[in-house]
Write a protein that holds these residues in place. Structure first.
Motif, PDB file in Angstrom:
ATOM      1  N   PRO A 247      69.937  22.822  69.548  1.00 16.20           N
ATOM      2  CA  PRO A 247      68.677  23.411  70.025  1.00 16.20           C
ATOM      3  C   PRO A 247      67.474  23.032  69.178  1.00 16.20           C
ATOM      4  O   PRO A 247      66.359  22.937  69.685  1.00 16.20           O
ATOM      5  CB  PRO A 247      68.950  24.924  69.941  1.00 16.20           C
ATOM      6  N   ASP A 248      67.667  22.818  67.880  1.00 15.86           N
ATOM      7  CA  ASP A 248      66.554  22.544  66.974  1.00 15.86           C
ATOM      8  C   ASP A 248      66.960  21.402  66.044  1.00 15.86           C
ATOM      9  O   ASP A 248      67.435  21.614  64.928  1.00 15.86           O
ATOM     10  CB  ASP A 248      66.223  23.808  66.161  1.00 15.86           C
ATOM     11  N   GLY A 249      66.791  20.175  66.526  1.00 16.74           N
ATOM     12  CA  GLY A 249      67.258  19.025  65.761  1.00 16.74           C
ATOM     13  C   GLY A 249      66.181  17.978  65.574  1.00 16.74           C
ATOM     14  O   GLY A 249      65.208  17.918  66.323  1.00 16.74           O
ATOM     15  N   ARG A 250      66.368  17.170  64.533  1.00 14.93           N
ATOM     16  CA  ARG A 250      65.489  16.039  64.298  1.00 14.93           C
ATOM     17  C   ARG A 250      66.322  14.886  63.745  1.00 14.93           C
ATOM     18  O   ARG A 250      67.372  15.099  63.130  1.00 14.93           O
ATOM     19  CB  ARG A 250      64.345  16.387  63.343  1.00 14.93           C
ATOM     20  N   LEU A 251      65.846  13.659  63.999  1.00 18.58           N
ATOM     21  CA  LEU A 251      66.591  12.449  63.647  1.00 18.58           C
ATOM     22  C   LEU A 251      65.852  11.668  62.573  1.00 18.58           C
ATOM     23  O   LEU A 251      64.636  11.524  62.627  1.00 18.58           O
ATOM     24  CB  LEU A 251      66.761  11.569  64.891  1.00 18.58           C
ATOM     25  N   ALA A 252      66.606  11.164  61.591  1.00 12.45           N
ATOM     26  CA  ALA A 252      66.059  10.246  60.597  1.00 12.45           C
ATOM     27  C   ALA A 252      66.935   9.003  60.562  1.00 12.45           C
ATOM     28  O   ALA A 252      68.154   9.102  60.382  1.00 12.45           O
ATOM     29  CB  ALA A 252      66.010  10.899  59.212  1.00 12.45           C
ATOM     30  N   VAL A 253      66.332   7.841  60.757  1.00  9.51           N
ATOM     31  CA  VAL A 253      67.051   6.567  60.702  1.00  9.51           C
ATOM     32  C   VAL A 253      66.779   5.932  59.342  1.00  9.51           C
ATOM     33  O   VAL A 253      65.625   5.750  58.946  1.00  9.51           O
ATOM     34  CB  VAL A 253      66.608   5.624  61.840  1.00  9.51           C
ATOM     35  N   ILE A 254      67.848   5.634  58.605  1.00  4.71           N
ATOM     36  CA  ILE A 254      67.727   5.053  57.275  1.00  4.71           C
ATOM     37  C   ILE A 254      67.803   3.535  57.402  1.00  4.71           C
ATOM     38  O   ILE A 254      68.849   2.990  57.760  1.00  4.71           O
ATOM     39  CB  ILE A 254      68.838   5.577  56.339  1.00  4.71           C
ATOM     40  N   GLU A 255      66.708   2.866  57.118  1.00  3.73           N
ATOM     41  CA  GLU A 255      66.640   1.413  57.302  1.00  3.73           C
ATOM     42  C   GLU A 255      67.498   0.676  56.275  1.00  3.73           C
ATOM     43  O   GLU A 255      67.672   1.120  55.147  1.00  3.73           O
ATOM     44  CB  GLU A 255      65.185   0.946  57.204  1.00  3.73           C
ATOM     45  N   LYS A 256      68.017  -0.464  56.704  1.00  6.06           N
ATOM     46  CA  LYS A 256      68.817  -1.353  55.849  1.00  6.06           C
ATOM     47  C   LYS A 256      69.989  -0.630  55.194  1.00  6.06           C
ATOM     48  O   LYS A 256      70.346  -0.887  54.041  1.00  6.06           O
ATOM     49  CB  LYS A 256      67.915  -2.015  54.795  1.00  6.06           C
ATOM     50  N   ALA A 257      70.595   0.273  55.946  1.00  6.61           N
ATOM     51  CA  ALA A 257      71.785   0.992  55.480  1.00  6.61           C
ATOM     52  C   ALA A 257      72.808   1.016  56.590  1.00  6.61           C
ATOM     53  O   ALA A 257      72.464   1.019  57.776  1.00  6.61           O
ATOM     54  CB  ALA A 257      71.432   2.424  55.075  1.00  6.61           C
ATOM     55  N   GLY A 258      74.077   1.022  56.189  1.00 12.92           N
ATOM     56  CA  GLY A 258      75.165   1.132  57.143  1.00 12.92           C
ATOM     57  C   GLY A 258      75.716   2.537  57.186  1.00 12.92           C
ATOM     58  O   GLY A 258      74.967   3.519  57.166  1.00 12.92           O
ATOM     59  N   HIS A 259      77.044   2.650  57.215  1.00 18.90           N
ATOM     60  CA  HIS A 259      77.696   3.944  57.397  1.00 18.90           C
ATOM     61  C   HIS A 259      77.504   4.864  56.198  1.00 18.90           C
ATOM     62  O   HIS A 259      77.426   6.084  56.356  1.00 18.90           O
ATOM     63  CB  HIS A 259      79.190   3.696  57.650  1.00 18.90           C
ATOM     64  N   LEU A 260      77.430   4.306  55.000  1.00 17.92           N
ATOM     65  CA  LEU A 260      77.253   5.127  53.792  1.00 17.92           C
ATOM     66  C   LEU A 260      75.774   5.156  53.401  1.00 17.92           C
ATOM     67  O   LEU A 260      75.381   4.758  52.306  1.00 17.92           O
ATOM     68  CB  LEU A 260      78.110   4.584  52.650  1.00 17.92           C
ATOM     69  N   SER A 261      74.945   5.660  54.293  1.00 15.34           N
ATOM     70  CA  SER A 261      73.491   5.589  54.097  1.00 15.34           C
ATOM     71  C   SER A 261      73.039   6.267  52.812  1.00 15.34           C
ATOM     72  O   SER A 261      72.094   5.813  52.162  1.00 15.34           O
ATOM     73  CB  SER A 261      72.770   6.197  55.304  1.00 15.34           C
ATOM     74  N   ALA A 262      73.704   7.354  52.411  1.00 19.33           N
ATOM     75  CA  ALA A 262      73.299   8.072  51.204  1.00 19.33           C
ATOM     76  C   ALA A 262      73.562   7.262  49.946  1.00 19.33           C
ATOM     77  O   ALA A 262      72.893   7.444  48.919  1.00 19.33           O
ATOM     78  CB  ALA A 262      74.030   9.408  51.114  1.00 19.33           C
ATOM     79  N   VAL A 263      74.537   6.369  49.999  1.00 16.63           N
ATOM     80  CA  VAL A 263      74.879   5.522  48.858  1.00 16.63           C
ATOM     81  C   VAL A 263      74.078   4.229  48.888  1.00 16.63           C
ATOM     82  O   VAL A 263      73.631   3.725  47.855  1.00 16.63           O
ATOM     83  CB  VAL A 263      76.389   5.214  48.858  1.00 16.63           C
ATOM     84  N   GLU A 264      73.874   3.696  50.090  1.00 16.78           N
ATOM     85  CA  GLU A 264      73.212   2.397  50.225  1.00 16.78           C
ATOM     86  C   GLU A 264      71.696   2.481  50.038  1.00 16.78           C
ATOM     87  O   GLU A 264      71.083   1.591  49.467  1.00 16.78           O
ATOM     88  CB  GLU A 264      73.536   1.804  51.596  1.00 16.78           C
TER      89      GLU A 264
END
Length: 263
Positions: free
Chosen positions: A222-239
């Motif tokens: 019901p209350d969502g937002r999207l963030a796309v992390i550029e130049k990252a794959g599946h491990l976006s938090a690490v990459e």
């Protein structure tokens, strides 16, 4: 079951649940980068890192209950809870089983749909192979798609760190987690019933749970937002930790602007 936990900072509790087949070591940049804003709590899910596996049958519900008990031990009533990949599956199980413990949800590089038959069979194949032959199958099949094209080509140190985490995963825990993920239900109804805001993140180069999966989750909540992390794959938090942290910090600021955030 007491999960081994690494924590940093003070203030609003933010629980981050790691990807398969890693450990809470993957959240180092989040503990360092966000600890001035909040209390970052990063457990090792059962069997991984410093946490024992136990005797329970494989189940994401068991893993979610472990996290709820971790909140109890930390003296936390409600928290922002998030996870990446497998950690996202555990987060959605927590949404089903312990919705009263949530003040916000973060779902990174994960999906709400259940595995089709072929994917479940592949998980069972990998579970059996890793118990029989060790980490070879993880390094050959699981590791390569964990990172994006940019990381594989340009970030040798990051790739090496991920490889080391994958290689150190205990075989029994790997098999247990694969079977738990294979048995997970579809979580779209859970997301539709979510009473708290949700942030969905996805690496631009994520081939395992691509942007379409992220958009479907945002559409469901019901209350969502999207963030796309550029130049990252599946491990976006690490990459791309800086970009990941910025998105999470923005979400925390948004939550703080809505209502007091108490632990």
């Amino acid at each position: 079951m007491h999960l081994y936990t690494r924590s940093a900072g003070e203030g609003v509790p933010v629980v981050l649940l790691h990807a398969f087949p890693l450990s809470s070591a993957m959240w180092l940049a989040q503990r360092e980068g966000l600890s001035a804003l909040c209390k970052v709590i990063t457990p090792d899910l059962r069997g991984f890192g410093g946490s024992v596996l136990g005797d329970e049958e494989p189940s994401l519900d068991v893993m979610a209950d472990d996290v709820a008990r971790t909140l109890d031990r930390e003296g936390v009533d409600r928290a922002v809870v998030g996870g990446l990949s497998m950690g996202g599956y555990v987060t959605m199980a927590l949404c089903r089983r312990h919705p009263d413990r949530l003040m916000g949800v973060v779902l990174a590089d994960t999906k709400a749909s259940a595995d089709p038959d072929q994917a479940r069979a592949n998980r069972e194949r990998i579970a059996a192979a890793v118990v029989e032959d060790g980490s070879a199958v993880l390094l050959e099949e699981v590791l390569p798609p964990l990172v994006g094209r940019t990381t594989a080509e340009r970030r040798a140190m990051v790739y090496g760190r991920v490889r080391g985490l994958v290689q150190s995963a205990p075989p029994r825990a790997v098999a247990w987690a694969q079977r738990a993920m294979a048995a997970r239900p579809d979580s779209f109804d859970t997301l539709r019933g979510l009473k708290v805001p949700a942030l969905v993140l996805v690496g631009e180069e994520d081939g395992l749970t691509p942007r379409g999966d992220a958009e479907a989750m945002v559409e469901a909540v019901p209350d969502g937002r999207l963030a796309v992390i550029e130049k990252a794959g599946h491990l976006s938090a690490v990459e791309q930790p800086e970009a990941f942290n910025r998105a999470l910090a923005g979400f925390l600021a948004e939550l703080a602007g809505r209502a007091p955030l108490g632990g």
